[in-house]
Design a protein around this motif. Structure first.
Motif, PDB file in Angstrom:
ATOM      1  N   ALA A 175       3.331   6.848  65.945  1.00 25.21           N
ATOM      2  CA  ALA A 175       3.865   7.744  65.160  1.00 25.21           C
ATOM      3  C   ALA A 175       3.551   7.307  63.676  1.00 25.21           C
ATOM      4  O   ALA A 175       3.951   7.961  62.637  1.00 25.21           O
ATOM      5  CB  ALA A 175       5.384   7.368  65.298  1.00 25.21           C
ATOM      6  N   LEU A 176       3.042   6.321  63.141  1.00 25.86           N
ATOM      7  CA  LEU A 176       2.751   6.070  62.014  1.00 25.86           C
ATOM      8  C   LEU A 176       1.264   6.955  61.542  1.00 25.86           C
ATOM      9  O   LEU A 176       0.338   6.907  62.151  1.00 25.86           O
ATOM     10  CB  LEU A 176       2.312   4.473  61.766  1.00 25.86           C
ATOM     11  N   PRO A 177       1.356   7.405  60.307  1.00 28.73           N
ATOM     12  CA  PRO A 177       0.578   7.872  59.734  1.00 28.73           C
ATOM     13  C   PRO A 177      -0.690   7.033  59.261  1.00 28.73           C
ATOM     14  O   PRO A 177      -0.343   6.092  58.866  1.00 28.73           O
ATOM     15  CB  PRO A 177       1.056   8.804  58.703  1.00 28.73           C
ATOM     16  N   GLU A 178      -1.679   7.707  59.333  1.00 31.26           N
ATOM     17  CA  GLU A 178      -2.962   6.631  58.722  1.00 31.26           C
ATOM     18  C   GLU A 178      -2.790   6.269  57.150  1.00 31.26           C
ATOM     19  O   GLU A 178      -2.463   7.311  56.493  1.00 31.26           O
ATOM     20  CB  GLU A 178      -4.479   7.316  59.058  1.00 31.26           C
ATOM     21  N   GLY A 179      -3.065   5.211  56.769  1.00 33.36           N
ATOM     22  CA  GLY A 179      -2.833   4.816  55.403  1.00 33.36           C
ATOM     23  C   GLY A 179      -2.566   3.264  55.179  1.00 33.36           C
ATOM     24  O   GLY A 179      -1.989   2.715  56.224  1.00 33.36           O
ATOM     25  N   SER A 180      -2.955   2.713  54.115  1.00 31.60           N
ATOM     26  CA  SER A 180      -2.570   1.215  53.906  1.00 31.60           C
ATOM     27  C   SER A 180      -1.243   1.045  53.697  1.00 31.60           C
ATOM     28  O   SER A 180      -0.832  -0.207  53.626  1.00 31.60           O
ATOM     29  CB  SER A 180      -3.448   0.635  52.960  1.00 31.60           C
ATOM     30  N   GLU A 181      -0.368   2.338  53.009  1.00 32.91           N
ATOM     31  CA  GLU A 181       1.086   1.754  52.843  1.00 32.91           C
ATOM     32  C   GLU A 181       1.871   1.391  53.868  1.00 32.91           C
ATOM     33  O   GLU A 181       3.021   1.071  53.557  1.00 32.91           O
ATOM     34  CB  GLU A 181       1.748   2.942  51.805  1.00 32.91           C
ATOM     35  N   PHE A 182       1.586   1.637  54.966  1.00 36.37           N
ATOM     36  CA  PHE A 182       2.311   1.341  56.245  1.00 36.37           C
ATOM     37  C   PHE A 182       1.858   0.156  57.022  1.00 36.37           C
ATOM     38  O   PHE A 182       1.986   0.060  58.135  1.00 36.37           O
ATOM     39  CB  PHE A 182       2.508   2.705  57.211  1.00 36.37           C
ATOM     40  N   ARG A 183       1.046  -0.598  56.439  1.00 36.45           N
ATOM     41  CA  ARG A 183       0.365  -1.785  57.067  1.00 36.45           C
ATOM     42  C   ARG A 183       1.628  -2.777  57.526  1.00 36.45           C
ATOM     43  O   ARG A 183       1.675  -3.418  58.555  1.00 36.45           O
ATOM     44  CB  ARG A 183      -0.556  -2.507  56.215  1.00 36.45           C
ATOM     45  N   ASP A 184       2.582  -3.218  56.618  1.00 35.18           N
ATOM     46  CA  ASP A 184       3.568  -4.033  57.002  1.00 35.18           C
ATOM     47  C   ASP A 184       4.566  -3.427  58.109  1.00 35.18           C
ATOM     48  O   ASP A 184       4.799  -4.446  58.915  1.00 35.18           O
ATOM     49  CB  ASP A 184       4.573  -4.252  55.662  1.00 35.18           C
ATOM     50  N   LEU A 185       4.801  -2.162  58.184  1.00 35.79           N
ATOM     51  CA  LEU A 185       5.490  -1.694  59.284  1.00 35.79           C
ATOM     52  C   LEU A 185       4.654  -1.840  60.627  1.00 35.79           C
ATOM     53  O   LEU A 185       5.158  -2.178  61.816  1.00 35.79           O
ATOM     54  CB  LEU A 185       5.709  -0.232  59.214  1.00 35.79           C
ATOM     55  N   GLU A 186       3.391  -1.748  60.581  1.00 30.22           N
ATOM     56  CA  GLU A 186       2.586  -2.013  61.567  1.00 30.22           C
ATOM     57  C   GLU A 186       2.497  -3.372  62.285  1.00 30.22           C
ATOM     58  O   GLU A 186       2.515  -3.469  63.274  1.00 30.22           O
ATOM     59  CB  GLU A 186       1.004  -1.425  61.376  1.00 30.22           C
ATOM     60  N   VAL A 187       2.533  -4.356  61.075  1.00 28.93           N
ATOM     61  CA  VAL A 187       2.660  -5.615  61.601  1.00 28.93           C
ATOM     62  C   VAL A 187       3.755  -6.152  62.212  1.00 28.93           C
ATOM     63  O   VAL A 187       3.894  -6.726  63.246  1.00 28.93           O
ATOM     64  CB  VAL A 187       2.267  -6.596  60.025  1.00 28.93           C
ATOM     65  N   GLU A 188       5.063  -5.535  61.826  1.00 22.46           N
ATOM     66  CA  GLU A 188       6.127  -5.893  62.394  1.00 22.46           C
ATOM     67  C   GLU A 188       6.445  -5.141  63.923  1.00 22.46           C
ATOM     68  O   GLU A 188       6.962  -5.652  64.727  1.00 22.46           O
ATOM     69  CB  GLU A 188       7.700  -5.193  61.467  1.00 22.46           C
ATOM     70  N   LEU A 189       5.871  -4.101  64.099  1.00 20.55           N
ATOM     71  CA  LEU A 189       5.736  -3.273  65.348  1.00 20.55           C
ATOM     72  C   LEU A 189       4.874  -4.332  66.160  1.00 20.55           C
ATOM     73  O   LEU A 189       5.115  -4.542  67.429  1.00 20.55           O
ATOM     74  CB  LEU A 189       4.916  -2.081  65.436  1.00 20.55           C
ATOM     75  N   LEU A 190       3.755  -4.770  65.830  1.00 26.76           N
ATOM     76  CA  LEU A 190       2.814  -5.668  66.731  1.00 26.76           C
ATOM     77  C   LEU A 190       3.476  -6.898  66.857  1.00 26.76           C
ATOM     78  O   LEU A 190       3.354  -7.612  68.147  1.00 26.76           O
ATOM     79  CB  LEU A 190       1.416  -5.824  65.891  1.00 26.76           C
ATOM     80  N   ILE A 230      -4.461 -11.223  57.241  1.00 24.64           N
ATOM     81  CA  ILE A 230      -5.497 -12.082  56.811  1.00 24.64           C
ATOM     82  C   ILE A 230      -6.266 -11.146  55.849  1.00 24.64           C
ATOM     83  O   ILE A 230      -6.555 -11.367  54.677  1.00 24.64           O
ATOM     84  CB  ILE A 230      -6.238 -12.797  57.845  1.00 24.64           C
ATOM     85  N   ASP A 231      -6.526  -9.803  56.397  1.00 27.63           N
ATOM     86  CA  ASP A 231      -7.260  -9.018  55.398  1.00 27.63           C
ATOM     87  C   ASP A 231      -6.403  -8.459  54.291  1.00 27.63           C
ATOM     88  O   ASP A 231      -6.889  -8.233  53.052  1.00 27.63           O
ATOM     89  CB  ASP A 231      -7.267  -7.486  56.333  1.00 27.63           C
ATOM     90  N   LEU A 232      -5.013  -8.670  54.276  1.00 24.65           N
ATOM     91  CA  LEU A 232      -4.225  -8.072  53.335  1.00 24.65           C
ATOM     92  C   LEU A 232      -4.228  -9.426  52.367  1.00 24.65           C
ATOM     93  O   LEU A 232      -3.408  -9.373  51.190  1.00 24.65           O
ATOM     94  CB  LEU A 232      -2.769  -7.843  53.617  1.00 24.65           C
ATOM     95  N   GLN A 233      -4.520 -10.644  52.577  1.00 26.14           N
ATOM     96  CA  GLN A 233      -4.483 -11.903  52.026  1.00 26.14           C
ATOM     97  C   GLN A 233      -3.030 -12.472  51.737  1.00 26.14           C
ATOM     98  O   GLN A 233      -2.749 -12.775  50.603  1.00 26.14           O
ATOM     99  CB  GLN A 233      -5.228 -11.958  50.796  1.00 26.14           C
ATOM    100  N   GLN A 234      -2.164 -12.137  52.749  1.00 20.88           N
ATOM    101  CA  GLN A 234      -0.702 -12.512  52.444  1.00 20.88           C
ATOM    102  C   GLN A 234      -0.838 -13.695  53.299  1.00 20.88           C
ATOM    103  O   GLN A 234      -0.196 -13.827  54.434  1.00 20.88           O
ATOM    104  CB  GLN A 234       0.280 -11.139  53.065  1.00 20.88           C
ATOM    105  N   TRP A 235      -1.117 -14.853  52.646  1.00 19.83           N
ATOM    106  CA  TRP A 235      -1.411 -16.169  53.323  1.00 19.83           C
ATOM    107  C   TRP A 235       0.105 -16.707  53.730  1.00 19.83           C
ATOM    108  O   TRP A 235       0.153 -17.590  54.624  1.00 19.83           O
ATOM    109  CB  TRP A 235      -2.000 -17.237  52.365  1.00 19.83           C
ATOM    110  N   GLY A 236       1.098 -16.515  52.866  1.00 18.77           N
ATOM    111  CA  GLY A 236       2.437 -17.007  53.157  1.00 18.77           C
ATOM    112  C   GLY A 236       2.822 -16.477  54.451  1.00 18.77           C
ATOM    113  O   GLY A 236       3.344 -17.318  55.486  1.00 18.77           O
TER     114      GLY A 236
END
Length: 861
Positions: free
Chosen positions: A669-684, A701-707
């Motif tokens: 249901a998520l469209p392609e694009g980097s602006e929805f990566r946070d929502l994809e992470v929550e689903l995973l 790791i790709d987004l370099q969100q080390w925290g």
């Protein structure tokens, strides 16, 4: 809604040589040899030019131009071609020159049957048509052009090659496949037309009529040879720009799609090999007439009486059905003209103009015609039907008085729920008996009524009559007494059907405000009914239509049906029954198989039956209107699935290999694009699955969100030792490559698995080190290289753990008695060696041979 009527626009008095045009059109009725006169009429996209192709006895082209200013009438130069030429005109095509020519002048291509092409340009200020250039369209001097069109910057034509000299039966069919489909790119310039090279995209094909519709070109067979009966069952749709070709039929729509097949030269016979099995089982109706729909589709007038619309995606829709007796129309298909104007289908057949709503097939009005006419689309006014006849040009406008929609004879003006409900009963019975039938013949309501063998629909119809009459059961006499129990059980369904028909009747004359309320109520009832009933492919397709057409109303209805709400901790809850969740979580049922078409499933007809499952539909609505709810909704769905695993409905059982996990279905249901990566992470992460967790970790790791990387690692390393080792290995590889995790090293070293040794750690680090580059500077962008000092705390921790004695067997080593005491033995009698001297003597010999001191039995006593 007002009545629609024909408005006379002009009698050709404002056209050059208007009288000649009227005389030419009158030949359609005065001369029996000119019955195809209307099929030789071409009208420019702006409606300013009319072309008449002369066939016999003269060959050529006559052009009639509309002048905007009367003073220019004397300077108009009508374009007359072919009277002095030996080659007849094949067709005339207008080229798209809007991108190059800002003046909006028309560029006309006149294509002759011998492959020659002439390009003309119209300037009203300069006195009419002006010759630009002449070119050879075909490469072969012996080729004959039978059909031509222009689409997406290409001139596309079908040309005939000379037949073979052999006249055998085998070569008769081979000679029928002597046509080629060719194309040439064109570009309109200021002083002429620049043509590209000739490309033969399809050869060894039958004679095709090429029709341009949008960016697509349709190849409709134009053969009368009985040897090509099988091939004439299908027609092709082709995109000259992308090379995609689709094989279609008049009964199934798209049956085979070949991407990028016709980018290079292709053979028609090889294309037919892939669908030869389908050709042997289908019997499509004959195509009597066809016309482009303007949006990339194709209108088809079939011998069954149906007007069908083949959409650009390959779906074949039956729009409107004429009278059952279409033999008279079939004999004069040249007088049949079709076009689509917005949401209205206009069909001119047998001196009648039919106006039909193309969305639902509702006949809006019938307008009688005095003469046959040709419908065309005026690009300056696309939403209005234009008609050309011998009396002039006409346009359909709104007149005075209400619309009187045509109805079958005997049908009253007011709504009759009884007739509608009885038809619904018969249609439902057709579907039921079709599923039970072993024959491949399609069952219709007419066959069901005329057969006389199906008593259940007749009994239900009589019950409906009793219900709608309003009489009490006691007053119906002994004849209706057996229907009382069934009538009471059907009371709820009957009331719903009657209410639905009344709602439809009220929607027809409602205002915009009332219409919105009716729409809201209808969508709410339909969504609730579909989610509370047994799921099948038709209901899922219907739900797809509702969710697409009414997204906001469907979202509010979905919240009410599922009873969704948010708790204080941010999670969602649902108070809907488990039966509804069974429908939401179920996949799309497989399409029903036709008994007469063999046992192999037809994958080529998938576009016609494509349905998005209910769960994906719901996820799309949630993402559209409440994106933050999507991960929590998937978690709620997973809880419902686990809770229903042991339920009698079984919708929470383990997924089959064909079905995907819920989190994967939600990710679609998520469209392609980097602006929805946070929502994809929550689903995973919400799925709690190891593979999904590692996928989410790699995204972070790709987004370099080390925290967040360290938070996820600390949270899920306690889930299982195997996942702990995989997470730690991935983070150790990152530590080996850059210095962005230096501030988190103390936390990462605590996550080291117990079974990881110093050797394995060093092997991972050495394999993960970046390869040195000759020109690398000592100060890199992401820190520097990994040092032993950074790894020292980790290695010290692992070495201490390796040198420290294992505590796994500490409870055994600290036991008060080691080794354990011998268990007491209980004598079960005197041994045989003590009572049998022979056995005792043999035992003594054996012991003596082994070096053991032997004591005689007498000493033991």
């Amino acid at each position: 809604m007002k009545r629609l009527a024909l408005e006379h626009v002009t009698d050709f008095g404002d056209f050059t040589q208007g009288r000649d045009l009227s005389e030419f059109l009158k030949q359609n009725h005065s001369n029996v040899h000119r019955k195809n006169c209307l099929s030789d009429i071409r009208i420019s996209p702006d409606g300013q030019h009319i072309h008449a192709i002369l066939r016999t006895p003269k060959t050529g082209l006559m052009t009639f131009d509309k002048y905007q200013r009367f003073q220019l009438i004397q300077s108009q130069k009508p374009l007359e071609l072919g009277l002095t030429r030996t080659a007849p005109v094949s067709d005339v095509v207008y080229l798209d020159c809007s991108s190059r020519d800002g003046g909006g002048s028309a560029v006309l291509t006149v294509v002759f049957e011998n492959g020659k092409a002439e390009f003309w340009k119209y300037w009203e200020r300069r006195g009419g048509w002006h010759f630009l250039q002449a070119s050879d369209l075909c490469n072969s001097p012996t080729a004959k052009v039978v059909s031509v069109c222009a689409s997406a910057g290409f001139i596309v034509w079908c040309e005939e090659r000379p037949p073979s000299e052999s006249s055998s039966v085998v070569n008769a069919t081979r000679n029928s496949l002597r046509y080629c489909i060719c194309k040439r790119a064109y570009e309109v310039e200021e002083g002429g037309v620049c043509l590209g090279g000739v490309k033969i995209t399809l050869h060894n094909n039958p004679c095709y009529r090429v029709i341009a519709s949008g960016d697509s070109v349709y190849l409709v067979p134009d053969v009368k040879d009985n040897s090509l009966n099988t091939i004439s069952k299908v027609f092709l749709s082709w995109s000259p720009e992308h090379g995609t070709v689709t094989v279609n039929s008049a009964c199934r729509g798209a049956i085979l799609r070949k991407p990028s097949l016709m980018c290079k030269e292709s053979d028609f016979k090889k294309l037919m090999v892939d669908c030869i099995g389908m050709l042997s089982v289908i019997s499509p109706p004959e195509i009597w007439a066809f016309a482009p729909s303007g949006c990339g589709g194709l209108l088809l007038f079939l011998s069954s009486g149906w007007v069908a619309l083949l959409q650009k995606d390959g779906v074949l829709r039956q729009v409107y059905k004429l009278a059952d007796d279409c033999s008279a129309i079939g004999g004069s298909v040249a007088h049949t003209s079709m076009a689509v104007y917005g949401d209205v289908l206009a069909l001119a057949a047998e001196r009648t103009l039919y106006l039909v709503d193309v969305r639902c097939g509702l006949e809006l009005q019938r307008i009688p015609l005095k003469r046959e006419g040709v419908l065309f689309v005026n690009h300056g006014d696309r939403g209005v039907p234009y008609l050309l006849s011998e009396a002039g040009l006409f346009v359909v406008r709104e007149g005075d008085g209400p619309v009187s929609r045509s109805r079958p004879s005997g049908q009253p003006e007011r709504l009759q729920p009884g007739a509608l409900l009885m038809e619904a009963i018969f249609e439902e019975a057709c579907k039921y008996y079709q599923q039970r039938s072993l024959s491949g013949n399609q069952l219709t309501v007419e066959k069901l009524k005329s057969g006389g063998m199906f008593q259940a629909p007749i009994a239900l119809s009589s019950i409906l009559g009793d219900y709608l009459s309003g009489r009490r059961v006691g007053e119906q006499g002994q004849e209706a007494g057996g229907h009382a129990k069934l009538l009471s059980s059907l009371d709820t369904e009957l009331k719903s059907l009657v209410a639905l028909e009344e709602l439809k009747a009220s929607v027809v004359g409602a205002s915009e405000k009332d219409l919105e309320g009716h729409c809201e109520s209808l969508v709410h009832k339909e969504v609730g009914r579909l989610l509370g009933s047994e799921v099948d492919r038709e209901s899922v397709l219907y739900l797809n239509t509702i969710f697409t057409a009414f997204p906001s109303q469907a979202w509010r209805a979905l919240q009410a049906v599922l009873q969704l709400g948010a708790n204080g901790d941010g999670s969602l809850y649902s108070r809907t029954p488990p039966e509804v969740w069974k429908v939401v979580l179920s996949p799309v049922p497989a399409p029903a198989q036709c008994p007469g078409a063999g046992r192999q499933r037809d994958h080529t007809s998938a576009p016609a039956n494509m349905a998005v499952p209910v769960f994906e539909l719901v996820c799309r609505l949630v993402f559209r209107f409440q994106p933050s709810w999507l991960p929590r909704f998937v978690e709620l769905a997973q809880q419902q699935q686990q809770a229903g695993a042991s339920s009698p409905w079984g919708y929470g059982a383990k997924e089959s290999p064909e079905s995907a996990p819920l989190y994967k279905r939600a990710l679609s249901a998520l469209p392609e694009g980097s602006e929805f990566r946070d929502l994809e992470v929550e689903l995973l992460l919400g799925s709690q699955r190891p593979n999904a967790i590692m996928q989410a970790l790699r995204i972070l790791i790709d987004l370099q969100q080390w925290g967040r990387v360290t938070q996820v690692a600390e949270r899920f390393c306690r889930q299982s030792p195997l996942l702990n080792k995989e997470i730690f290995t991935a983070l150790l590889c990152e530590v080996s490559q850059h210095r962005d995790l230096d501030s988190y090293l103390d936390l990462l070293w605590t996550l080291c698995p117990d079974d990881l040794t110093v050797t394995s750690i060093l092997n991972i680090v050495l394999k993960s080190l970046p390869s040195p580059t000759p020109d690398a500077s000592p100060f890199q962008a992401r820190g520097g290289q990994l040092t032993i000092g950074l790894l020292k705390p980790l290695l010290s921790r692992v070495l201490q753990r390796e040198t420290k004695p294992s505590q796994r067997y500490a409870d055994i080593l600290q036991s008060p008695s080691f080794p354990p005491p011998t268990p007491p033995r209980q004598a079960r009698g005197i041994p045989r060696a003590m009572t049998d001297p022979a056995v005792a003597h043999m035992d003594c010999k054996q012991r003596t041979g082994s070096g053991t001191r032997v004591t005689s039995p007498s000493h033991l006593l």
